[in-house]
Design a protein around this motif. Structure first.
Motif, short mmCIF file in Angstrom:
data_model
loop_
_atom_site.label_atom_id
_atom_site.label_comp_id
_atom_site.label_asym_id
_atom_site.label_seq_id
_atom_site.Cartn_x
_atom_site.Cartn_y
_atom_site.Cartn_z
N GLN A 420 -9.42 4.85 -2.92
CA GLN A 420 -8.72 3.72 -2.31
C GLN A 420 -8.13 2.86 -3.42
N VAL A 421 -7.04 2.17 -3.10
CA VAL A 421 -6.46 1.18 -3.99
C VAL A 421 -6.39 -0.14 -3.24
N ILE A 422 -7.10 -1.15 -3.73
CA ILE A 422 -7.01 -2.50 -3.17
C ILE A 422 -5.89 -3.22 -3.92
N ALA A 423 -4.84 -3.60 -3.20
CA ALA A 423 -3.64 -4.13 -3.83
C ALA A 423 -3.36 -5.56 -3.36
N PRO A 424 -3.83 -6.59 -4.07
CA PRO A 424 -3.58 -7.98 -3.67
C PRO A 424 -2.10 -8.33 -3.80
N HIS A 425 -1.67 -9.34 -3.04
CA HIS A 425 -0.28 -9.83 -3.08
C HIS A 425 0.72 -8.69 -2.82
N THR A 426 0.35 -7.78 -1.93
CA THR A 426 1.19 -6.60 -1.68
C THR A 426 1.40 -6.44 -0.18
N SER A 427 2.67 -6.37 0.22
CA SER A 427 3.00 -6.17 1.63
C SER A 427 2.97 -4.67 1.96
N ALA A 428 3.17 -4.34 3.22
CA ALA A 428 3.18 -2.94 3.65
C ALA A 428 4.31 -2.18 2.96
N ILE A 429 5.49 -2.80 2.86
CA ILE A 429 6.62 -2.11 2.23
C ILE A 429 6.34 -1.86 0.76
N LYS A 433 5.86 1.75 -1.47
CA LYS A 433 6.48 2.08 -2.75
C LYS A 433 5.43 2.45 -3.79
N MET A 434 4.34 1.69 -3.82
CA MET A 434 3.27 1.98 -4.77
C MET A 434 2.65 3.34 -4.47
N ALA A 435 2.42 3.63 -3.20
CA ALA A 435 1.82 4.91 -2.82
C ALA A 435 2.73 6.08 -3.21
N GLU A 436 4.03 5.94 -3.03
CA GLU A 436 4.97 7.00 -3.40
C GLU A 436 4.95 7.25 -4.90
N LYS A 437 4.86 6.18 -5.70
CA LYS A 437 4.77 6.35 -7.15
C LYS A 437 3.50 7.11 -7.53
N LEU A 438 2.38 6.79 -6.85
CA LEU A 438 1.13 7.50 -7.12
C LEU A 438 1.27 8.98 -6.76
N ARG A 439 1.86 9.24 -5.61
CA ARG A 439 2.00 10.63 -5.16
C ARG A 439 2.82 11.45 -6.16
N VAL A 490 3.21 10.33 2.33
CA VAL A 490 2.66 8.99 2.58
C VAL A 490 2.94 8.59 4.02
N GLU A 491 1.96 8.03 4.69
CA GLU A 491 2.13 7.52 6.06
C GLU A 491 1.70 6.05 6.10
#
Length: 495
Positions: A420-429, A433-439, A490-491
Protein backbone atom coordinates in the motif's frame (compact mmCIF):
# COMPACT_ATOMS: atom_id res chain seq x y z
CA UNK A 1 26.64 40.46 83.58
CA UNK A 2 26.72 43.80 81.75
CA UNK A 3 23.93 44.53 79.36
CA UNK A 4 26.60 45.72 76.94
CA UNK A 5 28.78 43.28 75.03
CA UNK A 6 31.53 45.06 73.16
CA UNK A 7 29.43 48.25 73.02
CA UNK A 8 26.40 46.50 71.53
CA UNK A 9 23.13 46.27 73.45
CA UNK A 10 22.02 42.70 74.10
CA UNK A 11 19.34 42.81 71.43
CA UNK A 12 17.90 40.02 69.35
CA UNK A 13 16.06 39.27 66.12
CA UNK A 14 13.90 36.12 65.92
CA UNK A 15 12.65 34.72 62.59
CA UNK A 16 9.83 32.21 62.07
CA UNK A 17 6.78 32.24 59.78
CA UNK A 18 4.33 30.97 62.47
CA UNK A 19 2.74 33.67 64.59
CA UNK A 20 2.21 31.45 67.65
CA UNK A 21 5.90 30.43 67.69
CA UNK A 22 6.94 34.08 67.56
CA UNK A 23 4.62 34.84 70.46
CA UNK A 24 5.91 31.87 72.49
CA UNK A 25 9.54 32.89 71.91
CA UNK A 26 8.81 36.48 72.99
CA UNK A 27 7.14 35.28 76.17
CA UNK A 28 9.84 32.73 77.03
CA UNK A 29 12.99 34.60 76.00
CA UNK A 30 12.04 38.26 75.65
CA UNK A 31 13.33 39.10 79.14
CA UNK A 32 16.85 37.95 78.14
CA UNK A 33 17.18 40.87 75.72
CA UNK A 34 17.17 44.63 76.05
CA UNK A 35 15.15 44.60 72.87
CA UNK A 36 13.73 41.70 70.86
CA UNK A 37 12.33 42.10 67.38
CA UNK A 38 10.50 39.32 65.55
CA UNK A 39 10.01 38.70 61.83
CA UNK A 40 7.55 36.43 60.08
CA UNK A 41 9.35 36.37 56.74
CA UNK A 42 12.88 36.33 55.37
CA UNK A 43 12.52 39.62 53.52
CA UNK A 44 11.19 41.29 56.68
CA UNK A 45 14.14 39.91 58.68
CA UNK A 46 16.59 41.20 56.07
CA UNK A 47 15.02 44.67 56.26
CA UNK A 48 15.26 44.64 60.07
CA UNK A 49 18.91 43.59 59.83
CA UNK A 50 19.61 46.49 57.50
CA UNK A 51 17.81 48.94 59.78
CA UNK A 52 19.59 47.87 62.99
CA UNK A 53 22.13 45.12 63.58
CA UNK A 54 20.99 42.85 66.44
CA UNK A 55 23.14 41.33 69.15
CA UNK A 56 22.07 37.85 68.02
CA UNK A 57 20.06 36.50 65.08
CA UNK A 58 17.83 33.53 65.96
CA UNK A 59 16.51 31.57 62.97
CA UNK A 60 13.79 29.06 63.90
CA UNK A 61 13.83 26.60 60.99
CA UNK A 62 10.49 24.98 61.81
CA UNK A 63 8.11 25.38 58.84
CA UNK A 64 10.88 26.45 56.44
CA UNK A 65 11.68 24.17 53.49
CA UNK A 66 15.32 23.63 52.33
CA UNK A 67 14.33 23.25 48.67
CA UNK A 68 12.52 26.60 48.74
CA UNK A 69 14.03 28.74 51.49
CA UNK A 70 17.70 27.74 51.69
CA UNK A 71 19.13 30.39 49.31
CA UNK A 72 17.31 33.26 51.03
CA UNK A 73 18.09 32.01 54.54
CA UNK A 74 21.69 31.44 53.48
CA UNK A 75 21.95 35.06 52.34
CA UNK A 76 20.57 36.09 55.73
CA UNK A 77 23.28 34.07 57.48
CA UNK A 78 25.91 35.55 55.20
CA UNK A 79 24.86 39.17 55.78
CA UNK A 80 24.24 38.78 59.57
CA UNK A 81 25.71 42.32 60.02
CA UNK A 82 28.28 41.02 62.49
CA UNK A 83 25.72 39.30 64.71
CA UNK A 84 26.17 35.69 65.83
CA UNK A 85 23.54 33.30 64.46
CA UNK A 86 21.64 30.67 66.44
CA UNK A 87 19.65 28.15 64.39
CA UNK A 88 16.80 26.24 66.02
CA UNK A 89 16.89 23.08 63.94
CA UNK A 90 14.18 20.35 63.99
CA UNK A 91 15.75 16.98 64.74
CA UNK A 92 13.86 15.51 61.76
CA UNK A 93 15.66 17.76 59.23
CA UNK A 94 19.29 18.11 60.27
CA UNK A 95 20.42 18.61 56.67
CA UNK A 96 19.66 22.27 57.33
CA UNK A 97 22.87 22.54 59.35
CA UNK A 98 25.62 21.82 56.80
CA UNK A 99 23.63 23.65 54.14
CA UNK A 100 23.42 26.84 56.23
CA UNK A 101 26.98 26.50 57.57
CA UNK A 102 28.16 26.79 53.98
CA UNK A 103 27.04 30.44 54.12
CA UNK A 104 28.80 31.25 57.40
CA UNK A 105 29.49 30.08 60.96
CA UNK A 106 26.54 29.54 63.26
CA UNK A 107 25.56 27.82 66.49
CA UNK A 108 22.50 25.62 66.76
CA UNK A 109 20.02 24.03 69.15
CA UNK A 110 18.08 20.90 68.23
CA UNK A 111 14.32 21.23 68.74
CA UNK A 112 11.62 20.50 69.83
CA UNK A 113 12.60 21.83 73.23
CA UNK A 114 10.45 23.13 76.07
CA UNK A 115 10.25 26.90 76.29
CA UNK A 116 12.03 26.98 79.66
CA UNK A 117 14.80 24.72 78.37
CA UNK A 118 15.12 26.87 75.27
CA UNK A 119 15.41 29.99 77.43
CA UNK A 120 18.14 28.28 79.48
CA UNK A 121 20.09 27.34 76.34
CA UNK A 122 19.86 30.89 75.02
CA UNK A 123 20.75 32.44 78.40
CA UNK A 124 23.87 30.28 78.69
CA UNK A 125 25.05 31.45 75.29
CA UNK A 126 24.32 35.09 76.05
CA UNK A 127 26.12 34.89 79.40
CA UNK A 128 29.15 33.36 77.68
CA UNK A 129 29.28 36.28 75.30
CA UNK A 130 27.82 34.13 72.54
CA UNK A 131 31.26 33.06 71.43
CA UNK A 132 31.21 32.51 67.69
CA UNK A 133 31.69 29.04 66.32
CA UNK A 134 35.42 28.40 66.03
CA UNK A 135 37.05 29.07 62.71
CA UNK A 136 37.52 25.89 60.68
CA UNK A 137 40.86 24.18 61.10
CA UNK A 138 43.02 23.40 58.07
CA UNK A 139 41.87 19.78 58.31
CA UNK A 140 38.23 20.87 58.28
CA UNK A 141 38.87 23.20 55.33
CA UNK A 142 40.58 20.33 53.51
CA UNK A 143 37.60 18.06 54.20
CA UNK A 144 35.13 20.72 53.09
CA UNK A 145 37.01 21.19 49.82
CA UNK A 146 37.10 17.44 49.15
CA UNK A 147 33.39 17.09 49.89
CA UNK A 148 32.60 19.98 47.53
CA UNK A 149 34.59 18.37 44.71
CA UNK A 150 33.00 14.99 45.34
CA UNK A 151 29.53 16.51 45.40
CA UNK A 152 30.13 18.27 42.06
CA UNK A 153 31.52 15.06 40.54
CA UNK A 154 28.53 13.06 41.77
CA UNK A 155 26.21 15.59 40.15
CA UNK A 156 28.03 15.04 36.88
CA UNK A 157 27.57 11.29 37.38
CA UNK A 158 23.80 11.76 37.70
CA UNK A 159 23.81 13.28 34.21
CA UNK A 160 26.07 10.68 32.56
CA UNK A 161 23.91 10.19 29.48
CA UNK A 162 26.75 10.72 27.00
CA UNK A 163 30.52 10.21 27.41
CA UNK A 164 31.50 13.61 26.01
CA UNK A 165 28.90 15.58 27.97
CA UNK A 166 29.76 13.62 31.12
CA UNK A 167 33.45 14.35 30.58
CA UNK A 168 32.78 18.06 30.21
CA UNK A 169 30.70 18.17 33.40
CA UNK A 170 33.23 16.12 35.32
CA UNK A 171 36.12 18.34 34.21
CA UNK A 172 34.15 21.41 35.30
CA UNK A 173 33.60 19.71 38.69
CA UNK A 174 37.31 18.92 39.03
CA UNK A 175 38.12 22.61 38.57
CA UNK A 176 36.50 23.22 41.97
CA UNK A 177 39.43 21.39 43.60
CA UNK A 178 41.51 24.17 45.21
CA UNK A 179 44.47 25.05 43.03
CA UNK A 180 43.39 23.17 39.88
CA UNK A 181 43.78 25.32 36.75
CA UNK A 182 43.00 22.65 34.13
CA UNK A 183 41.21 19.30 34.11
CA UNK A 184 40.88 16.76 31.32
CA UNK A 185 39.52 13.26 30.71
CA UNK A 186 41.02 10.72 28.31
CA UNK A 187 39.10 7.63 27.17
CA UNK A 188 40.21 4.42 25.53
CA UNK A 189 38.23 4.28 22.28
CA UNK A 190 37.04 1.30 20.25
CA UNK A 191 40.26 1.17 18.28
CA UNK A 192 42.09 0.44 21.54
CA UNK A 193 43.84 3.80 21.46
CA UNK A 194 43.40 6.88 23.60
CA UNK A 195 41.58 10.10 22.75
CA UNK A 196 41.06 13.39 24.56
CA UNK A 197 37.37 13.23 25.47
CA UNK A 198 36.95 16.52 27.34
CA UNK A 199 38.94 19.33 28.92
CA UNK A 200 38.22 22.45 30.92
CA UNK A 201 40.55 25.20 32.15
CA UNK A 202 40.47 28.38 34.16
CA UNK A 203 41.33 31.74 32.68
CA UNK A 204 44.87 32.69 33.58
CA UNK A 205 45.60 36.01 35.25
CA UNK A 206 48.70 36.80 33.17
CA UNK A 207 48.10 39.42 30.50
CA UNK A 208 48.09 37.94 27.04
CA UNK A 209 48.11 34.33 28.28
CA UNK A 210 45.95 32.00 26.20
CA UNK A 211 43.97 29.07 27.52
CA UNK A 212 45.65 25.69 27.64
CA UNK A 213 44.62 23.26 24.89
CA UNK A 214 45.86 19.76 25.63
CA UNK A 215 45.40 18.62 22.05
CA UNK A 216 47.80 21.34 20.91
CA UNK A 217 50.20 20.64 23.79
CA UNK A 218 50.33 16.91 23.02
CA UNK A 219 50.36 17.41 19.27
CA UNK A 220 47.11 15.47 18.72
CA UNK A 221 43.74 14.72 20.27
CA UNK A 222 43.51 11.05 19.22
CA UNK A 223 45.82 8.02 19.00
CA UNK A 224 47.50 9.44 22.08
CA UNK A 225 49.13 6.16 23.04
CA UNK A 226 51.30 6.79 20.00
CA UNK A 227 52.18 10.32 21.15
CA UNK A 228 55.89 11.06 21.61
CA UNK A 229 54.97 12.42 25.07
CA UNK A 230 53.28 9.20 26.26
CA UNK A 231 56.24 8.50 28.58
CA UNK A 232 56.25 12.01 30.06
CA UNK A 233 52.74 13.43 30.41
CA UNK A 234 51.01 12.05 33.56
CA UNK A 235 47.58 11.73 31.92
CA UNK A 236 48.98 9.47 29.19
CA UNK A 237 51.17 7.54 31.62
CA UNK A 238 48.19 6.79 33.87
CA UNK A 239 46.06 5.57 30.96
CA UNK A 240 48.83 3.38 29.56
CA UNK A 241 50.22 1.93 32.77
CA UNK A 242 47.23 1.95 35.11
CA UNK A 243 49.12 3.75 37.89
CA UNK A 244 48.70 7.23 39.34
CA UNK A 245 51.36 9.60 37.97
CA UNK A 246 52.32 12.66 40.03
CA UNK A 247 54.61 15.19 38.35
CA UNK A 248 55.34 17.80 41.03
CA UNK A 249 57.69 19.77 38.76
CA UNK A 250 57.34 19.76 34.96
CA UNK A 251 61.15 19.55 34.54
CA UNK A 252 61.20 16.09 36.11
CA UNK A 253 59.49 14.60 33.04
CA UNK A 254 62.69 15.10 31.06
CA UNK A 255 60.94 16.93 28.22
CA UNK A 256 62.14 20.53 28.11
CA UNK A 257 59.55 21.66 25.55
CA UNK A 258 56.70 20.14 27.61
CA UNK A 259 57.96 21.77 30.79
CA UNK A 260 58.29 25.13 29.09
CA UNK A 261 54.76 24.91 27.66
CA UNK A 262 53.27 23.95 31.04
CA UNK A 263 55.04 26.80 32.84
CA UNK A 264 53.87 29.21 30.14
CA UNK A 265 50.29 28.29 31.03
CA UNK A 266 50.82 28.66 34.77
CA UNK A 267 51.03 24.92 35.47
CA UNK A 268 53.38 23.88 38.26
CA UNK A 269 52.20 20.30 38.86
CA UNK A 270 50.27 17.60 36.97
CA UNK A 271 48.48 14.54 38.35
CA UNK A 272 47.35 11.62 36.13
CA UNK A 273 44.70 9.26 37.55
CA UNK A 274 43.85 5.98 35.79
CA UNK A 275 40.15 5.34 35.28
CA UNK A 276 39.71 1.66 36.17
CA UNK A 277 38.05 -0.77 33.79
CA UNK A 278 34.96 -2.76 34.78
CA UNK A 279 37.08 -5.93 34.99
CA UNK A 280 40.64 -7.02 34.40
CA UNK A 281 42.54 -5.33 31.63
CA UNK A 282 43.79 -1.93 30.61
CA UNK A 283 42.29 1.19 32.23
CA UNK A 284 39.24 2.74 30.64
CA UNK A 285 41.14 6.02 30.38
CA UNK A 286 42.51 8.65 32.74
CA UNK A 287 41.92 12.00 34.42
CA UNK A 288 44.45 14.81 34.27
CA UNK A 289 44.59 17.51 36.95
CA UNK A 290 46.92 20.48 36.54
CA UNK A 291 47.73 22.69 39.51
CA UNK A 292 48.97 26.26 39.52
CA UNK A 293 51.25 25.60 42.49
CA UNK A 294 53.08 22.62 43.93
CA UNK A 295 51.13 20.70 46.58
CA UNK A 296 51.89 18.03 49.13
CA UNK A 297 48.74 15.97 49.29
CA UNK A 298 47.26 14.56 52.46
CA UNK A 299 46.15 10.97 52.81
CA UNK A 300 42.53 12.08 52.47
CA UNK A 301 43.31 13.97 49.27
CA UNK A 302 45.11 11.00 47.74
CA UNK A 303 42.17 8.79 48.66
CA UNK A 304 39.85 11.34 47.07
CA UNK A 305 41.82 10.99 43.83
CA UNK A 306 40.91 7.29 43.76
CA UNK A 307 37.26 8.09 44.48
CA UNK A 308 37.13 10.55 41.59
CA UNK A 309 38.64 8.00 39.23
CA UNK A 310 36.01 5.47 40.33
CA UNK A 311 33.27 8.05 39.73
CA UNK A 312 34.67 8.64 36.26
CA UNK A 313 34.57 4.88 35.61
CA UNK A 314 30.94 4.69 36.76
CA UNK A 315 30.02 7.66 34.58
CA UNK A 316 31.64 6.22 31.45
CA UNK A 317 30.05 2.84 32.05
CA UNK A 318 26.68 4.52 32.56
CA UNK A 319 27.11 6.47 29.31
CA UNK A 320 28.05 3.22 27.55
CA UNK A 321 24.96 1.46 28.91
CA UNK A 322 22.80 4.39 27.83
CA UNK A 323 24.23 4.17 24.32
CA UNK A 324 23.66 0.41 24.21
CA UNK A 325 20.13 0.88 25.53
CA UNK A 326 19.32 3.48 22.88
CA UNK A 327 20.71 1.23 20.16
CA UNK A 328 18.67 -1.70 21.48
CA UNK A 329 15.55 0.46 21.66
CA UNK A 330 16.13 1.57 18.08
CA UNK A 331 16.53 -2.04 16.98
CA UNK A 332 13.38 -3.13 18.82
CA UNK A 333 11.46 -0.21 17.29
CA UNK A 334 12.73 -1.19 13.88
CA UNK A 335 11.68 -4.79 14.35
CA UNK A 336 8.26 -3.70 15.58
CA UNK A 337 7.54 -1.25 12.75
CA UNK A 338 9.45 -2.39 9.65
CA UNK A 339 9.10 -5.40 7.39
CA UNK A 340 12.26 -7.46 7.77
CA UNK A 341 12.53 -8.44 4.09
CA UNK A 342 11.83 -5.16 2.30
CA UNK A 343 12.59 -2.55 4.99
CA UNK A 344 9.28 -0.72 4.46
CA UNK A 345 6.56 -0.25 7.09
CA UNK A 346 4.86 -3.46 8.16
CA UNK A 347 1.09 -3.91 8.19
CA UNK A 348 0.54 -3.02 11.85
CA UNK A 349 2.62 0.13 11.63
CA UNK A 350 0.96 1.00 8.34
CA UNK A 351 -2.48 0.83 9.98
CA UNK A 352 -1.28 3.15 12.74
CA UNK A 353 0.17 5.63 10.24
CA UNK A 354 -3.01 5.49 8.19
CA UNK A 355 -5.10 6.50 11.21
CA UNK A 356 -2.71 9.39 11.91
CA UNK A 357 -2.95 10.63 8.33
CA UNK A 358 -6.76 10.36 8.37
CA UNK A 359 -6.88 12.56 11.51
CA UNK A 360 -4.53 15.07 9.89
CA UNK A 361 -6.60 15.13 6.67
CA UNK A 362 -9.80 15.73 8.67
CA UNK A 363 -8.22 18.49 10.76
CA UNK A 364 -6.69 20.46 7.90
CA UNK A 365 -9.30 19.54 5.28
CA UNK A 366 -6.77 18.19 2.79
CA UNK A 367 -7.17 15.18 0.46
CA UNK A 368 -5.70 11.78 1.27
CA UNK A 369 -5.25 8.93 -1.19
CA UNK A 370 -4.54 5.25 -0.66
CA UNK A 371 -2.96 3.08 -3.38
CA UNK A 372 -2.97 -0.71 -3.10
CA UNK A 373 -0.99 -2.95 -5.43
CA UNK A 374 0.34 -6.47 -5.64
CA UNK A 375 2.71 -8.37 -7.90
CA UNK A 376 0.94 -10.21 -10.72
CA UNK A 377 1.23 -14.02 -10.64
CA UNK A 378 3.75 -13.89 -7.84
CA UNK A 379 3.11 -17.54 -6.95
CA UNK A 380 4.42 -18.55 -10.37
CA UNK A 381 7.72 -16.80 -9.60
CA UNK A 382 8.16 -18.81 -6.40
CA UNK A 383 7.13 -22.03 -8.10
CA UNK A 384 9.29 -21.50 -11.19
CA UNK A 385 12.42 -19.85 -9.78
CA UNK A 386 12.28 -20.56 -6.04
CA UNK A 387 11.60 -18.48 -2.96
CA UNK A 388 15.04 -16.73 -2.93
CA UNK A 389 14.21 -15.23 -6.34
CA UNK A 390 10.76 -14.33 -5.02
CA UNK A 391 12.40 -12.49 -2.13
CA UNK A 392 14.62 -10.59 -4.58
CA UNK A 393 11.52 -9.62 -6.57
CA UNK A 394 9.78 -8.29 -3.45
CA UNK A 395 12.82 -6.23 -2.43
CA UNK A 396 13.28 -4.86 -5.95
CA UNK A 397 9.63 -3.86 -6.25
CA UNK A 398 9.78 -2.15 -2.84
CA UNK A 399 13.00 -0.32 -3.69
CA UNK A 400 11.65 0.82 -7.05
CA UNK A 401 8.42 2.10 -5.53
CA UNK A 402 10.21 3.84 -2.66
CA UNK A 403 12.51 5.66 -5.10
CA UNK A 404 9.48 7.18 -6.88
CA UNK A 405 7.53 8.26 -3.81
CA UNK A 406 7.67 11.62 -2.09
CA UNK A 407 9.18 12.01 1.38
CA UNK A 408 5.67 12.43 2.80
CA UNK A 409 4.39 9.19 1.25
CA UNK A 410 4.54 5.90 3.17
CA UNK A 411 5.10 2.51 1.55
CA UNK A 412 3.61 -0.41 3.49
CA UNK A 413 3.93 -4.13 2.93
CA UNK A 414 0.40 -5.17 3.82
CA UNK A 415 0.67 -8.88 2.92
CA UNK A 416 2.82 -11.43 1.12
CA UNK A 417 3.15 -9.72 -2.29
CA UNK A 418 0.73 -6.89 -1.43
CA UNK A 419 1.72 -3.28 -0.80
CA UNK A 420 0.00 0.00 0.00
CA UNK A 421 1.02 3.62 -0.49
CA UNK A 422 -0.38 6.20 1.94
CA UNK A 423 -0.29 9.48 0.00
CA UNK A 424 -1.12 12.65 2.02
CA UNK A 425 -2.29 15.81 0.22
CA UNK A 426 -3.22 13.68 -2.80
CA UNK A 427 -6.54 13.65 -4.64
CA UNK A 428 -7.97 10.70 -6.59
CA UNK A 429 -6.71 12.13 -9.89
CA UNK A 430 -3.20 12.70 -8.54
CA UNK A 431 -3.34 9.23 -7.00
CA UNK A 432 -4.09 7.74 -10.42
CA UNK A 433 -1.08 9.55 -11.90
CA UNK A 434 1.14 8.30 -9.09
CA UNK A 435 -0.14 4.74 -9.50
CA UNK A 436 0.54 4.81 -13.26
CA UNK A 437 4.12 5.95 -12.64
CA UNK A 438 4.58 3.06 -10.20
CA UNK A 439 3.14 0.57 -12.67
CA UNK A 440 5.36 1.71 -15.53
CA UNK A 441 8.54 1.92 -13.44
CA UNK A 442 8.14 -1.55 -11.94
CA UNK A 443 7.30 -3.09 -15.33
CA UNK A 444 10.54 -1.60 -16.74
CA UNK A 445 12.72 -2.76 -13.85
CA UNK A 446 14.80 -5.88 -14.34
CA UNK A 447 14.46 -8.50 -11.60
CA UNK A 448 17.54 -10.72 -11.20
CA UNK A 449 16.54 -14.32 -11.80
CA UNK A 450 13.12 -13.73 -13.37
CA UNK A 451 13.50 -10.89 -15.90
CA UNK A 452 10.49 -8.60 -15.23
CA UNK A 453 7.31 -8.45 -13.15
CA UNK A 454 4.14 -6.39 -13.41
CA UNK A 455 1.75 -5.06 -10.78
CA UNK A 456 -1.97 -4.32 -10.61
CA UNK A 457 -3.14 -1.26 -8.65
CA UNK A 458 -6.24 0.23 -7.04
CA UNK A 459 -6.61 3.89 -6.03
CA UNK A 460 -9.07 5.49 -3.60
CA UNK A 461 -9.48 8.94 -2.07
CA UNK A 462 -10.67 9.26 1.53
CA UNK A 463 -14.30 10.27 1.82
CA UNK A 464 -15.41 13.09 4.12
CA UNK A 465 -16.77 10.77 6.81
CA UNK A 466 -15.02 7.57 5.79
CA UNK A 467 -13.08 5.33 8.18
CA UNK A 468 -9.75 3.70 7.47
CA UNK A 469 -11.35 0.26 7.22
CA UNK A 470 -13.90 1.47 4.68
CA UNK A 471 -11.16 3.13 2.62
CA UNK A 472 -9.17 -0.14 2.62
CA UNK A 473 -12.22 -2.12 1.48
CA UNK A 474 -12.83 0.25 -1.45
CA UNK A 475 -9.20 0.31 -2.60
CA UNK A 476 -8.95 -3.50 -2.42
CA UNK A 477 -12.12 -3.78 -4.51
CA UNK A 478 -10.51 -1.51 -7.11
CA UNK A 479 -7.39 -3.69 -7.04
CA UNK A 480 -9.55 -6.78 -7.62
CA UNK A 481 -11.14 -5.11 -10.68
CA UNK A 482 -7.65 -4.37 -12.04
CA UNK A 483 -6.86 -8.08 -11.71
CA UNK A 484 -10.03 -9.04 -13.55
CA UNK A 485 -9.30 -6.47 -16.25
CA UNK A 486 -6.15 -8.38 -17.25
CA UNK A 487 -3.61 -7.20 -14.70
CA UNK A 488 -0.80 -4.63 -15.15
CA UNK A 489 -3.29 -1.78 -14.97
CA UNK A 490 -4.79 0.80 -12.55
CA UNK A 491 -8.42 1.06 -11.41
CA UNK A 492 -10.03 3.92 -9.42
CA UNK A 493 -12.24 2.92 -6.51
CA UNK A 494 -15.91 3.73 -6.66
CA UNK A 495 -17.36 6.27 -4.21
Amino acid sequence: MSQQEGGRARSGLYLNPVGQRRLDFQQACGALFDGLRVAGGIEEAAALLDAQAPGVLVIDLERFEPEIDLPALGELVAKRCGAPVLALCPFTNARWLPALMAYGPLDYVIVPLGLDALADELAARLDAGFAPVHAPTPVEEDLAALLAVRSSAQQALLEADDAIRFGERLCAALLTWPGVVHAAMFQLCEGKDLRLEAQCGQQLAQAGARGLDLAALLGRGERLLQSPLRHAFPGLLAAAGGETALLDAPEKAGEAALAEALHAHGVAMVVGLPIPASGPGAPRGSLSLMFGARHTFSRAQLAAFDDLAQLAAFGLRTAELMRESEALLGRVTQLATLDALTGVANRRHGEFLMEQEIKRARRYRVPLALIAFDIDRFRNINDSFGHPVGDVALRTVADTARALLRSSDVLVRSGGEEFQVIAPHTSAIDGLKMAEKLRAAIEATEIPGCDHVTISLGVAQLGETESGDSLAVRVNAALARAKRAGRNCVELAMG
